[in-house]
Design a protein around this motif. Structure first.
Motif, PDB file in Angstrom:
ATOM      1  N   ALA A  69      -4.494 -23.580  -2.330  1.00  0.00           N
ATOM      2  CA  ALA A  69      -5.040 -22.358  -1.726  1.00  0.00           C
ATOM      3  C   ALA A  69      -3.939 -21.565  -1.030  1.00  0.00           C
ATOM      4  CB  ALA A  69      -6.150 -22.713  -0.745  1.00  0.00           C
ATOM      5  N   CYS A  70      -3.075 -22.260  -0.295  1.00  0.00           N
ATOM      6  CA  CYS A  70      -1.994 -21.589   0.430  1.00  0.00           C
ATOM      7  C   CYS A  70      -0.945 -21.041  -0.532  1.00  0.00           C
ATOM      8  CB  CYS A  70      -1.352 -22.563   1.419  1.00  0.00           C
ATOM      9  SG  CYS A  70      -2.399 -22.958   2.830  1.00  0.00           S
ATOM     10  N   ALA A  71      -0.647 -21.782  -1.579  1.00  0.00           N
ATOM     11  CA  ALA A  71       0.302 -21.300  -2.576  1.00  0.00           C
ATOM     12  C   ALA A  71      -0.198 -20.006  -3.214  1.00  0.00           C
ATOM     13  CB  ALA A  71       0.523 -22.370  -3.646  1.00  0.00           C
ATOM     14  N   LEU A  72      -1.479 -19.963  -3.517  1.00  0.00           N
ATOM     15  CA  LEU A  72      -2.059 -18.765  -4.131  1.00  0.00           C
ATOM     16  C   LEU A  72      -1.995 -17.573  -3.182  1.00  0.00           C
ATOM     17  CD1 LEU A  72      -3.408 -17.870  -6.758  1.00  0.00           C
ATOM     18  CD2 LEU A  72      -5.606 -18.462  -5.758  1.00  0.00           C
ATOM     19  N   GLU A  73      -2.250 -17.801  -1.890  1.00  0.00           N
ATOM     20  CA  GLU A  73      -2.160 -16.722  -0.911  1.00  0.00           C
ATOM     21  C   GLU A  73      -0.728 -16.209  -0.791  1.00  0.00           C
ATOM     22  OE1 GLU A  73      -4.377 -14.962   0.791  1.00  0.00           O
ATOM     23  OE2 GLU A  73      -6.053 -16.016  -0.136  1.00  0.00           O
ATOM     24  N   MET A  74       0.251 -17.075  -0.945  1.00  0.00           N
ATOM     25  CA  MET A  74       1.650 -16.642  -0.914  1.00  0.00           C
ATOM     26  C   MET A  74       1.972 -15.747  -2.114  1.00  0.00           C
ATOM     27  SD  MET A  74       3.615 -20.066   0.415  1.00  0.00           S
ATOM     28  CE  MET A  74       3.365 -20.656   2.101  1.00  0.00           C
ATOM     29  N   VAL A  75       1.489 -16.132  -3.286  1.00  0.00           N
ATOM     30  CA  VAL A  75       1.698 -15.302  -4.473  1.00  0.00           C
ATOM     31  C   VAL A  75       1.016 -13.942  -4.286  1.00  0.00           C
ATOM     32  CG1 VAL A  75       1.191 -15.053  -6.939  1.00  0.00           C
ATOM     33  CG2 VAL A  75       1.985 -17.247  -6.047  1.00  0.00           C
ATOM     34  N   HIS A  76      -0.190 -13.959  -3.742  1.00  0.00           N
ATOM     35  CA  HIS A  76      -0.915 -12.704  -3.513  1.00  0.00           C
ATOM     36  C   HIS A  76      -0.165 -11.808  -2.523  1.00  0.00           C
ATOM     37  CE1 HIS A  76      -4.129  -9.876  -3.124  1.00  0.00           C
ATOM     38  NE2 HIS A  76      -4.410 -10.218  -1.883  1.00  0.00           N
ATOM     39  N   ALA A  77       0.339 -12.398  -1.431  1.00  0.00           N
ATOM     40  CA  ALA A  77       1.070 -11.614  -0.432  1.00  0.00           C
ATOM     41  C   ALA A  77       2.343 -11.016  -1.030  1.00  0.00           C
ATOM     42  CB  ALA A  77       1.405 -12.487   0.778  1.00  0.00           C
ATOM     43  N   TYR A  78       3.056 -11.811  -1.825  1.00  0.00           N
ATOM     44  CA  TYR A  78       4.258 -11.286  -2.500  1.00  0.00           C
ATOM     45  C   TYR A  78       3.911 -10.089  -3.369  1.00  0.00           C
ATOM     46  CZ  TYR A  78       5.588 -11.520  -7.485  1.00  0.00           C
ATOM     47  OH  TYR A  78       5.782 -11.240  -8.818  1.00  0.00           O
ATOM     48  N   SER A  79       2.791 -10.186  -4.101  1.00  0.00           N
ATOM     49  CA  SER A  79       2.426  -9.104  -5.021  1.00  0.00           C
ATOM     50  C   SER A  79       2.106  -7.817  -4.258  1.00  0.00           C
ATOM     51  CB  SER A  79       1.224  -9.520  -5.890  1.00  0.00           C
ATOM     52  OG  SER A  79       0.008  -9.511  -5.159  1.00  0.00           O
ATOM     53  N   LEU A  80       1.514  -7.949  -3.077  1.00  0.00           N
ATOM     54  CA  LEU A  80       1.181  -6.765  -2.278  1.00  0.00           C
ATOM     55  C   LEU A  80       2.439  -6.106  -1.723  1.00  0.00           C
ATOM     56  CD1 LEU A  80      -1.978  -8.011  -0.309  1.00  0.00           C
ATOM     57  CD2 LEU A  80      -1.869  -6.750  -2.469  1.00  0.00           C
ATOM     58  N   ILE A  81       3.404  -6.925  -1.286  1.00  0.00           N
ATOM     59  CA  ILE A  81       4.677  -6.376  -0.801  1.00  0.00           C
ATOM     60  C   ILE A  81       5.324  -5.524  -1.885  1.00  0.00           C
ATOM     61  CG2 ILE A  81       7.035  -6.923  -0.091  1.00  0.00           C
ATOM     62  CD1 ILE A  81       5.959  -9.438   1.259  1.00  0.00           C
ATOM     63  N   HIS A  82       5.431  -6.092  -3.082  1.00  0.00           N
ATOM     64  CA  HIS A  82       6.080  -5.376  -4.178  1.00  0.00           C
ATOM     65  C   HIS A  82       5.239  -4.195  -4.655  1.00  0.00           C
ATOM     66  CE1 HIS A  82       9.176  -8.627  -5.580  1.00  0.00           C
ATOM     67  NE2 HIS A  82       9.198  -8.428  -4.276  1.00  0.00           N
ATOM     68  N   ASP A  83       3.919  -4.341  -4.632  1.00  0.00           N
ATOM     69  CA  ASP A  83       3.029  -3.271  -5.081  1.00  0.00           C
ATOM     70  C   ASP A  83       3.173  -2.020  -4.208  1.00  0.00           C
ATOM     71  OD1 ASP A  83       1.224  -2.779  -7.179  1.00  0.00           O
ATOM     72  OD2 ASP A  83      -0.484  -2.878  -5.819  1.00  0.00           O
ATOM     73  N   ASP A  84       3.482  -2.214  -2.934  1.00  0.00           N
ATOM     74  CA  ASP A  84       3.589  -1.091  -1.996  1.00  0.00           C
ATOM     75  C   ASP A  84       4.938  -0.380  -2.056  1.00  0.00           C
ATOM     76  OD1 ASP A  84       1.026  -1.507  -1.004  1.00  0.00           O
ATOM     77  OD2 ASP A  84       1.690  -2.763   0.661  1.00  0.00           O
ATOM     78  N   LEU A  85       5.923  -0.971  -2.715  1.00  0.00           N
ATOM     79  CA  LEU A  85       7.271  -0.400  -2.735  1.00  0.00           C
ATOM     80  C   LEU A  85       7.289   0.992  -3.370  1.00  0.00           C
ATOM     81  CD1 LEU A  85       9.356  -3.551  -3.755  1.00  0.00           C
ATOM     82  CD2 LEU A  85       9.438  -2.375  -1.550  1.00  0.00           C
ATOM     83  N   PRO A  86       8.240   1.833  -2.968  1.00  0.00           N
ATOM     84  CA  PRO A  86       8.320   3.192  -3.532  1.00  0.00           C
ATOM     85  C   PRO A  86       8.405   3.229  -5.051  1.00  0.00           C
ATOM     86  CG  PRO A  86       9.712   3.038  -1.588  1.00  0.00           C
ATOM     87  CD  PRO A  86       9.205   1.644  -1.863  1.00  0.00           C
ATOM     88  N   CYS A  87       9.019   2.211  -5.665  1.00  0.00           N
ATOM     89  CA  CYS A  87       9.136   2.197  -7.124  1.00  0.00           C
ATOM     90  C   CYS A  87       7.843   1.783  -7.809  1.00  0.00           C
ATOM     91  CB  CYS A  87      10.263   1.261  -7.552  1.00  0.00           C
ATOM     92  SG  CYS A  87      10.012  -0.463  -7.073  1.00  0.00           S
ATOM     93  N   MET A  88       6.851   1.337  -7.025  1.00  0.00           N
ATOM     94  CA  MET A  88       5.570   0.920  -7.591  1.00  0.00           C
ATOM     95  C   MET A  88       4.492   1.922  -7.162  1.00  0.00           C
ATOM     96  SD  MET A  88       6.016  -1.866  -9.468  1.00  0.00           S
ATOM     97  CE  MET A  88       4.531  -2.839  -9.435  1.00  0.00           C
ATOM     98  N   ASP A  89       3.578   1.515  -6.264  1.00  0.00           N
ATOM     99  CA  ASP A  89       2.506   2.423  -5.848  1.00  0.00           C
ATOM    100  C   ASP A  89       2.915   3.332  -4.693  1.00  0.00           C
ATOM    101  OD1 ASP A  89       0.859   1.465  -7.775  1.00  0.00           O
ATOM    102  OD2 ASP A  89      -0.459   0.333  -6.458  1.00  0.00           O
ATOM    103  N   ASP A  90       4.035   2.994  -4.039  1.00  0.00           N
ATOM    104  CA  ASP A  90       4.577   3.823  -2.957  1.00  0.00           C
ATOM    105  C   ASP A  90       3.549   4.061  -1.843  1.00  0.00           C
ATOM    106  OD1 ASP A  90       6.417   5.299  -1.538  1.00  0.00           O
ATOM    107  OD2 ASP A  90       6.176   7.130  -2.717  1.00  0.00           O
TER     108      ASP A  90
END
Length: 295
Positions: A69-90
């Motif tokens: 469960a914790c491993a999955l939450e870490m993957v999810h958190a990583y994806s949100l960090i990258h998703d918010d980047l200017p090169c993605m959803d900004d």
């Protein structure tokens, strides 16, 4: 629904406490600070709750499901960090506070996301269950997060801003971008409980449908909610000219389709009933909650 929300809160508290233990504060380490900033203190922990509930419903132990469960939450958190980047959803906001790259800078945010992804596999591998179950879980998580899973969905999501997308492509995008980790959650809970392949397939069918309903609801909220309620900017889909269920069918019809997906999820649960050692009204309520959520 009150009982569901209480149990969801209990799962979230347990996950939060355990994540704190896996990722303790380190003074002077900016990357760790950014990791903790994005991982802790926010989110409903729906994916973690699915891992834990499927495991317990099928007769497994909480301590066997918790690392997954914790491993999955870490993957999810990583994806949100990258998703918010200017090169993605900004996006500048996430869960009602500045996105990681706004708070720590783009380079640190990028490293924090990478570090959370790799930390996830360290945590998943630290489980004390059988080596075969650990290998099965790591394979499940890596496939769900990879280029034929969540990353593939994110690629398609970006492409959908540039090319006309039919509804079949939109559904495939949703299945990968959002559904892959939700399906992984259900499967990881089953693996932790030692469930049969047939039961795992039914759990995946349940999760596939609630994952689709989750994304459709997200699309609706992006149109009808507010930044204060949602905790992030709204209207980005229309601004980016992105094809969604809402842009294709309209809000009301999109809601109807989400309801159809939820009913299919419940049918899959009905077929799992004989394998449920502990009755799980929580999983039925989870499906309903996804339709009614406001953020």
């Amino acid at each position: 629904m009150y009982q569901f929300k209480t149990r969801l809160s209990q799962y979230a508290s347990l996950t939060e406490k355990t994540l704190q233990q896996y990722l303790p504060e380190e003074s002077g380490d900016k990357v760790t600070q950014a990791m903790r900033y994005s991982l802790l203190g926010g989110g409903k922990r729906l994916r973690a709750a699915l891992v834990l509930e499927f495991c317990l419903a099928l007769g497994g132990k909480e301590e066997d499901a918790l690392p997954f469960a914790c491993a999955l939450e870490m993957v999810h958190a990583y994806s949100l960090i990258h998703d918010d980047l200017p090169c993605m959803d900004d996006d500048d906001m996430r869960r009602g506070k500045p996105a990681c790259h706004i708070a720590f800078g783009e380079a640190t945010a990028l490293l924090a996301g990478d570090a959370l992804l790799t930390k996830a596999f360290e945590v998943a591998s630290s489980n004390n269950i059988s080596p075969n179950q650990i290998v099965q879980a790591v394979l499940t998580l890596s496939k769900a997060a990879g280029h034929h899973g969540m990353i593939g969905g994110q690629r398609m999501d970006l492409e959908n801003e540039q090319i006309p997308a039919n509804i079949e492509r939109v559904e495939e995008t949703n299945l990968l971008k959002t559904g892959a980790l939700i399906m992984a959650a259900a499967k990881l809970g089953c693996i932790a409980a030692g469930a049969s392949e047939g039961i795992i397939l039914l759990a995946e069918k349940y999760a596939q449908n609630i994952g689709n309903a989750f994304q459709i609801t997200d699309d609706i909220l992006d149109c009808v909610s507010s930044e204060e309620v949602l905790g992030k900017p709204i209207g980005s889909d229309a601004e980016n000219n992105k094809t969604t269920y809402v842009s294709f069918y309209g809000v009301d019809s999109a809601r109807d389709i989400a309801l159809q997906k939820v009913n299919l999820a419940k049918q899959a649960l009905n077929m799992m009933d004989s394998a449920m050692v502990n009755s799980s009204g929580f999983l039925y309520d989870m499906a309903d909650y996804i339709l009614s959520r406001t953020n």
